[in-house]
Design a protein around this motif. Sequence first.
Motif, PDB file in Angstrom:
ATOM      1  N   SER B  47     -18.697 -31.821 -35.028  1.00 25.71           N
ATOM      2  CA  SER B  47     -18.908 -32.796 -36.098  1.00 25.71           C
ATOM      3  C   SER B  47     -19.199 -34.156 -35.476  1.00 25.71           C
ATOM      4  CB  SER B  47     -17.658 -32.908 -36.983  1.00 25.71           C
ATOM      5  OG  SER B  47     -16.614 -33.510 -36.243  1.00 25.71           O
ATOM      6  N   GLN B  95     -25.458 -27.774 -36.464  1.00 20.85           N
ATOM      7  CA  GLN B  95     -26.785 -27.278 -36.822  1.00 20.85           C
ATOM      8  C   GLN B  95     -27.006 -27.151 -38.322  1.00 20.85           C
ATOM      9  OE1 GLN B  95     -26.391 -22.624 -36.062  1.00 20.85           O
ATOM     10  NE2 GLN B  95     -26.020 -23.833 -34.224  1.00 20.85           N
ATOM     11  N   ALA B  96     -26.159 -27.798 -39.082  1.00 17.33           N
ATOM     12  CA  ALA B  96     -26.282 -27.643 -40.531  1.00 17.33           C
ATOM     13  C   ALA B  96     -27.475 -28.412 -41.096  1.00 17.33           C
ATOM     14  CB  ALA B  96     -25.002 -28.142 -41.216  1.00 17.33           C
ATOM     15  N   ARG B  98     -27.834 -30.384 -43.989  1.00 16.68           N
ATOM     16  CA  ARG B  98     -26.837 -30.925 -44.918  1.00 16.68           C
ATOM     17  C   ARG B  98     -27.355 -31.003 -46.346  1.00 16.68           C
ATOM     18  NH1 ARG B  98     -24.368 -36.163 -41.763  1.00 16.68           N
ATOM     19  NH2 ARG B  98     -23.727 -35.144 -39.834  1.00 16.68           N
ATOM     20  N   VAL B 109     -30.517 -33.278 -41.801  1.00 19.22           N
ATOM     21  CA  VAL B 109     -30.214 -32.169 -40.926  1.00 19.22           C
ATOM     22  C   VAL B 109     -29.435 -32.653 -39.711  1.00 19.22           C
ATOM     23  CG1 VAL B 109     -32.430 -32.406 -39.723  1.00 19.22           C
ATOM     24  CG2 VAL B 109     -31.325 -30.187 -39.780  1.00 19.22           C
ATOM     25  N   GLU B 110     -28.573 -31.816 -39.185  1.00 14.29           N
ATOM     26  CA  GLU B 110     -27.809 -32.192 -38.000  1.00 14.29           C
ATOM     27  C   GLU B 110     -28.634 -31.982 -36.729  1.00 14.29           C
ATOM     28  OE1 GLU B 110     -23.291 -31.621 -39.738  1.00 14.29           O
ATOM     29  OE2 GLU B 110     -24.061 -30.129 -38.310  1.00 14.29           O
ATOM     30  N   CYS B 113     -29.721 -28.516 -35.085  1.00 14.02           N
ATOM     31  CA  CYS B 113     -30.527 -27.537 -35.824  1.00 14.02           C
ATOM     32  C   CYS B 113     -31.794 -27.226 -35.040  1.00 14.02           C
ATOM     33  CB  CYS B 113     -30.881 -28.113 -37.198  1.00 14.02           C
ATOM     34  SG  CYS B 113     -31.870 -26.999 -38.206  1.00 14.02           S
ATOM     35  N   HIS B 121     -36.443 -23.300 -43.373  1.00 10.93           N
ATOM     36  CA  HIS B 121     -35.662 -23.829 -44.487  1.00 10.93           C
ATOM     37  C   HIS B 121     -36.567 -24.619 -45.432  1.00 10.93           C
ATOM     38  CE1 HIS B 121     -31.636 -25.073 -46.054  1.00 10.93           C
ATOM     39  NE2 HIS B 121     -32.369 -26.037 -46.562  1.00 10.93           N
TER      40      HIS B 121
END
Lengths: 471, 471
Positions: B47, B95-96, B98, B109-110, B113, B121
């Motif tokens: 995180s 890698q989310a 968000r 996006v993180e 990713c 996506h």
Amino acid sequence: MTQALVFQLQSLLGPAHVLVGGDLAAYEVDWRKRSHGKALAVVRPGSTDEVAAVVRACVAAGTSIVPQGGNTGLVVGGTPDASGTQVVLSLQRMQAVRELDAANMTVLVEAGCVLQTLQEHARQAGFLFPLSLAAEGSCTIGGNLATNAGGTQVLRYGNARDLCLGVEVVTPQGEIWNGLSGLRKDNTGYDLRDLFIGSEGTLGIITAATLKLYPLPAATLTAWAAVPGMDAAVQLLGMARARLGAGLTGFEVMGQFALGLVAKHYPQMRVPFVHDSPWCVLLENADHESEAHARGQFEALLEAAVEAGCVTDAVVAENIAQARQLWHVRESIPLAQAEEGLNIKHDISLPISRIPAYCAETDARLAREIPGIRLVNFGHLGDGNLHYNVQAPEGGDPAAFLREQEARVNELVYEQVRRFDGSISAEHGVGSLKVDGLPHYKSPVAIDMMKAIKRGLDPRNLMNPGRVVRA
Amino acid sequence: MTQALVFQLQSLLGPAHVLVGGDLAAYEVDWRKRSHGKALAVVRPGSTDEVAAVVRACVAAGTSIVPQGGNTGLVVGGTPDASGTQVVLSLQRMQAVRELDAANMTVLVEAGCVLQTLQEHARQAGFLFPLSLAAEGSCTIGGNLATNAGGTQVLRYGNARDLCLGVEVVTPQGEIWNGLSGLRKDNTGYDLRDLFIGSEGTLGIITAATLKLYPLPAATLTAWAAVPGMDAAVQLLGMARARLGAGLTGFEVMGQFALGLVAKHYPQMRVPFVHDSPWCVLLENADHESEAHARGQFEALLEAAVEAGCVTDAVVAENIAQARQLWHVRESIPLAQAEEGLNIKHDISLPISRIPAYCAETDARLAREIPGIRLVNFGHLGDGNLHYNVQAPEGGDPAAFLREQEARVNELVYEQVRRFDGSISAEHGVGSLKVDGLPHYKSPVAIDMMKAIKRGLDPRNLMNPGRVVRA
């Protein structure tokens, strides 16, 4: 000491280009006449070397410098303070178009070149320079870059930043950085170009720039659509982007009250759908094929939008004269607003998806807190940029309204902007007008980084001090 | 002290996410295996808060940090040095996606990713995320932004920088800057976003980003044209931009020798016009209307180009399979080159107008100085970006050639780049590979400003030290 500096500047530039007496209001008073400054001198260097020499002389004397372009800024960023100790450095004599490179689709131009002059120069060579804004007849490229100017074509072509490939800069040490790259790709270190763009003269002076050119479209059409609400306008934007792609070059939204002011104060103008629709949208479609093709695309879009319920009525301009009339209605809103009386202006941006909720909520809060208040809401919806302006209640004294309510209105509008993850200055910049308010609406981590950069590049705080960020 | 730091990192992230033993080659060796580093530890925070905690712990211990994404970089910018004292901070667990905001046409996006994951996506939501490059199956968005990645769609959509509206960053002080703007206009101070983009982890760690999405085109067509020379290729580019406007999404040039290597090493591949033409061009046209419309536009362009003499023969792919085959030929050049033996790679950019003269002059100089040398020249001509690669003379010992000639070849190629106002790193970055060479080819004023910014934001020089610029 200051007299010695003036002598030195005169010997560097010639006395004709160092103004110390007479009426200097054109340099000392900002465009909206909010600030009446007093300069030690106004210098007008004619070359990058002269700019560098002026900076070195000022630095040696510990004198701060206020760079100035066309002096059309809206946030008091390019005029001196009232101390009489600052040197205004006007770029207006540096207006050459140094080179147009057709195969590279770039133009190298000096900072003092007027935007409209550059537009025309490009057009004569068969290209489009797409930056376009109300002050284009007098604003300069240097000022456009220093403030990262926006305007009506941002949706397709971006802000001034997006149109610039490279800059030439005189640093706060009086050195010249030739960053006049004509390259579309260059990953050799920190992005200094974009740091100077939008820094409002606080990190150095942009003296020239290499700018992108685009092919002239074969046809440009304009349409006007009545939409039942802001959410419908957002839906129409999505449809227009999907169907027209990059052909969509303009998407302006206008509220009924704003258009009503145009109809009221300029009765000779025809304002389509003004009585029937709470909102109207002006769309522009630039086509690289033909007018017939553009028209077909436009009509198909509008038919689909009527079917989808996000447009209730629409018209496509039949010819250039009609298209100009439609744009003229849009551009007359600020003038009509001025006719109606003093008002409070905002230049905010929001994520496009949140604009309907922002307006509904903020409208309601303002109406509740200040009964009778009138909202002149219009802007570049395609960029998420609203000129969310506030007019005094009908019949009241606008001057008293401004005196009593301006701070409260600003606080409410900006507080809402913060809640909706927006910006309190979309395209006008910070200047001195918003420099002290900014920390309320921007992350302290960001402000600290800005200060570190300012100290790193201008450790003596001599470049346009007190603008953008307090050193 | 270092052991204490490892314990602290383990307590912050859990022991499973602090790697200190076993085979860490995936993190310590760069993609092209030019550098074999040794890390004190590899940490994998999950995180943004954990990233910040790691940075604060490392700063307190005076330990430097090497941020890492997919470890696919080409300039040794994301792996540790050999000292065993640096902490590698891998973003791979973050890698989310968000949030995807359809009405705002953005995705949050993180950093960890994978690019391809994001492309898919976006596509599933009906949008295009246009960044596309060879490593897309394993490179990460954070790395793409840290290096301002380019690729094959830059001509239309720009580099990674142009696709990013906002970033979230952990600063060298371990603070979190939430600059995740979804705004298209925001003129409230210095452009910190673009400063972090392309800074290769030396000013802070990008942990997330808000990126632009585009409408999916209705049809994408590919054409292959034989052109008689590089000047003709440049002329064709101008015609294609004028006629297709923003529909032109790809424009790749390939020399006959480069294509001949593909034909030689992959005989099953059909390489159009390889025997008849000194250069070929691959063009891509993305259309928002229909395939029929795109085909008509494409054919009209190519006919006009044949008439103008800048194309000698051309073919438009009949279907997606044929289009893929054409792209596959283009993408196979680096592999075919590897089959042919060791070689010297360059990633240069030039003003497009100067590319024909650059190639003519540099080809001749190389041929004169190193008889028998073979040039594998291909690249993104629409961006002025050439992979101007050099293969050993036929029949010789490639390893010996590299040993003896690499420095001389680089010097000659880069010296020519400087003469033609180009860049020695168009899209790959600086890393440690080019950090010491860069000052020979970049303005000392620019280098000094970069150092001032580095010192201002990372005064202890703990963020990826020795990359981009020596502090």
